[in-house]
Scaffold this motif. Sequence first.
Motif, mmCIF file in Angstrom:
data_model
loop_
_atom_site.group_PDB
_atom_site.id
_atom_site.type_symbol
_atom_site.label_atom_id
_atom_site.label_comp_id
_atom_site.label_asym_id
_atom_site.label_seq_id
_atom_site.Cartn_x
_atom_site.Cartn_y
_atom_site.Cartn_z
ATOM 1 N N SER A 5 0.821 -1.205 0.000
ATOM 2 C CA SER A 5 0.000 0.000 0.000
ATOM 3 C C SER A 5 0.850 1.248 0.000
ATOM 4 O O SER A 5 0.569 2.224 -0.690
ATOM 5 N N GLU A 69 -17.856 9.531 -8.719
ATOM 6 C CA GLU A 69 -18.159 8.118 -8.470
ATOM 7 C C GLU A 69 -19.385 7.928 -7.588
ATOM 8 O O GLU A 69 -19.891 6.802 -7.462
ATOM 9 N N ILE A 104 -14.054 2.224 -11.635
ATOM 10 C CA ILE A 104 -13.430 1.372 -10.612
ATOM 11 C C ILE A 104 -14.499 0.614 -9.846
ATOM 12 O O ILE A 104 -14.368 -0.575 -9.574
ATOM 13 N N GLU A 105 -15.587 1.314 -9.500
ATOM 14 C CA GLU A 105 -16.681 0.683 -8.757
ATOM 15 C C GLU A 105 -17.856 0.324 -9.664
ATOM 16 O O GLU A 105 -18.681 -0.507 -9.298
ATOM 17 N N GLU A 145 -4.768 3.635 -8.448
ATOM 18 C CA GLU A 145 -5.801 3.909 -7.453
ATOM 19 C C GLU A 145 -6.715 2.708 -7.269
ATOM 20 O O GLU A 145 -7.107 2.374 -6.144
ATOM 21 N N ALA A 146 -7.053 2.033 -8.367
ATOM 22 C CA ALA A 146 -7.908 0.847 -8.275
ATOM 23 C C ALA A 146 -7.224 -0.254 -7.467
ATOM 24 O O ALA A 146 -7.857 -0.926 -6.636
ATOM 25 N N LEU A 148 -4.923 0.180 -5.157
ATOM 26 C CA LEU A 148 -4.870 0.609 -3.774
ATOM 27 C C LEU A 148 -6.218 0.395 -3.087
ATOM 28 O O LEU A 148 -6.289 -0.090 -1.955
ATOM 29 N N ARG A 149 -7.293 0.738 -3.767
ATOM 30 C CA ARG A 149 -8.622 0.537 -3.188
ATOM 31 C C ARG A 149 -8.896 -0.948 -2.931
ATOM 32 O O ARG A 149 -9.473 -1.313 -1.906
ATOM 33 N N LYS A 150 -8.482 -1.783 -3.877
ATOM 34 C CA LYS A 150 -8.682 -3.224 -3.711
ATOM 35 C C LYS A 150 -7.932 -3.729 -2.497
ATOM 36 O O LYS A 150 -8.459 -4.504 -1.692
ATOM 37 N N GLN A 152 -6.981 -1.983 0.121
ATOM 38 C CA GLN A 152 -7.607 -1.450 1.327
ATOM 39 C C GLN A 152 -8.883 -2.208 1.665
ATOM 40 O O GLN A 152 -9.152 -2.497 2.835
ATOM 41 N N ALA A 153 -9.673 -2.553 0.623
ATOM 42 C CA ALA A 153 -10.907 -3.312 0.851
ATOM 43 C C ALA A 153 -10.598 -4.694 1.414
ATOM 44 O O ALA A 153 -11.291 -5.190 2.311
ATOM 45 N N GLU A 156 -9.607 -4.313 5.047
ATOM 46 C CA GLU A 156 -10.781 -4.080 5.887
ATOM 47 C C GLU A 156 -11.585 -5.355 6.064
ATOM 48 O O GLU A 156 -12.082 -5.640 7.162
#
Length: 449
Positions: A5, A69, A104-105, A145-146, A148-150, A152-153, A156
């Motif tokens: 990350s 988004e 992305i979403e 960014e995609a 990184l979001r993946k 982070q998800a 979590e």
Amino acid sequence: MNHFSCAILAYLVVLSLALPAKGGDEEAGDSIQKVRVQFQLRSGTTVRGEIRAWDHRVVTGTFGQYAWEELNHRDAWRIGRQFIDRDDYEAWLRFGHALLIVAIEQPPAEARAEQALARAKQLAQASEVSISDRISDVRAEVEAEAMLRKQQAEDEARQQLETVHPEARRWPTAPWPELDAVEQRDARSVMRSDAERLLGQLGRTIEPIETRHLLLYSDTERYEAVELAKQLDQIAHRFAVIMRRNPTRSLFWGKAVVMVFSEEAAFREIQAEGFGYLARPSDVAIMHPVGPKVFVLSHREGERRRTELELVRHFVFGLLHRYESPRRLPFWANEGLAEWMAHEALAKSSWVMEDRRKHAYELIRGDAPLPPVFQVDYGDETWERAQPVVAPLAALLVEYLVEQQPNGFPRWVESIKKGETWEEALKRYYGLTPAQLSERYLRHYRVHD
């Protein structure tokens, strides 16, 4: 935050410095004409008002400010074309950037993003300007960014998963109700449906191998799966004999569902998705009890003999879960019975079982003090490290108890399952204290194999 990350964040910072400044009022460029719009958010809320400014991240107006988004991707495409300058390649580039972020979403937005970027490139070429490098930079930024979001998800999601091993949880002493023939048939149908649902979460369909006690789903070679199903069924039969139960009746609620995957990834994914459990790195098999239901999961990657051992051990945990009540035996007896039954089933074909038993003999006959077998418990900091040593020693303890009093052993287990302490039950059915049991069992195995 992990190194992966951090690396992506660093990349985004560097990339944002390298790209032309695009933010706030500057990116909005000339003040746009007041355009009245109506759009729907992904939450379902309808928004109305006048657009005042926009960039590749947000739209701002009398309604406040929303990230692109947050909009339904269809409305993002529709209203964007209402207020951007259709002859300005910079506007189309920013709009394409915005839609890539939306995608992305909301993946369907990607096709619209490509249209916008293609239009930007076409207008730039007409002005004898090349923006290919800038488009590549936009794609790289959104891709980073995609990712990184993946990440982070996933982080979590892992934080929300159960980490307490099923055997370490608190289990009640209330006895399992007896099922009649009709209820048992219905339970089998439920277990089959549950298995199909779990596999469906992985996008898989596997035809089960059905035996008296289990439904085995495996993506390994069919002949191997058939032999494994027979082996587990024989273990269930042996368990019934030891515990003085009718071996012709199912020992499970309906039947146990056993799933054996060829890849570790599927094994871990189904635990997270189907059971909300975060598998430990050392896990190659696990038993998941869901009320009266028993699910045993395993994978075949790595050392085959070890995976066989772990699968059998956890299958025995499933048998114990359904015996009398959910309450667990003490760590040493739970692990010992599972290890002993695995040794009975696999000793002739598994060097792993031979080595583990040989090591137990060496410990008993050596000069070094033995580990505190009776003191280790599930949930202790040491239990995972202690298991490979304690389980073979405890297997000999269980073997000794069964051989000394074949009828007393199931009564001892049943008393514990009803709420009595194992020490009290030991005194009742064997007339021994833990210290006396330890002394006699050690004396026995120092001279007997």
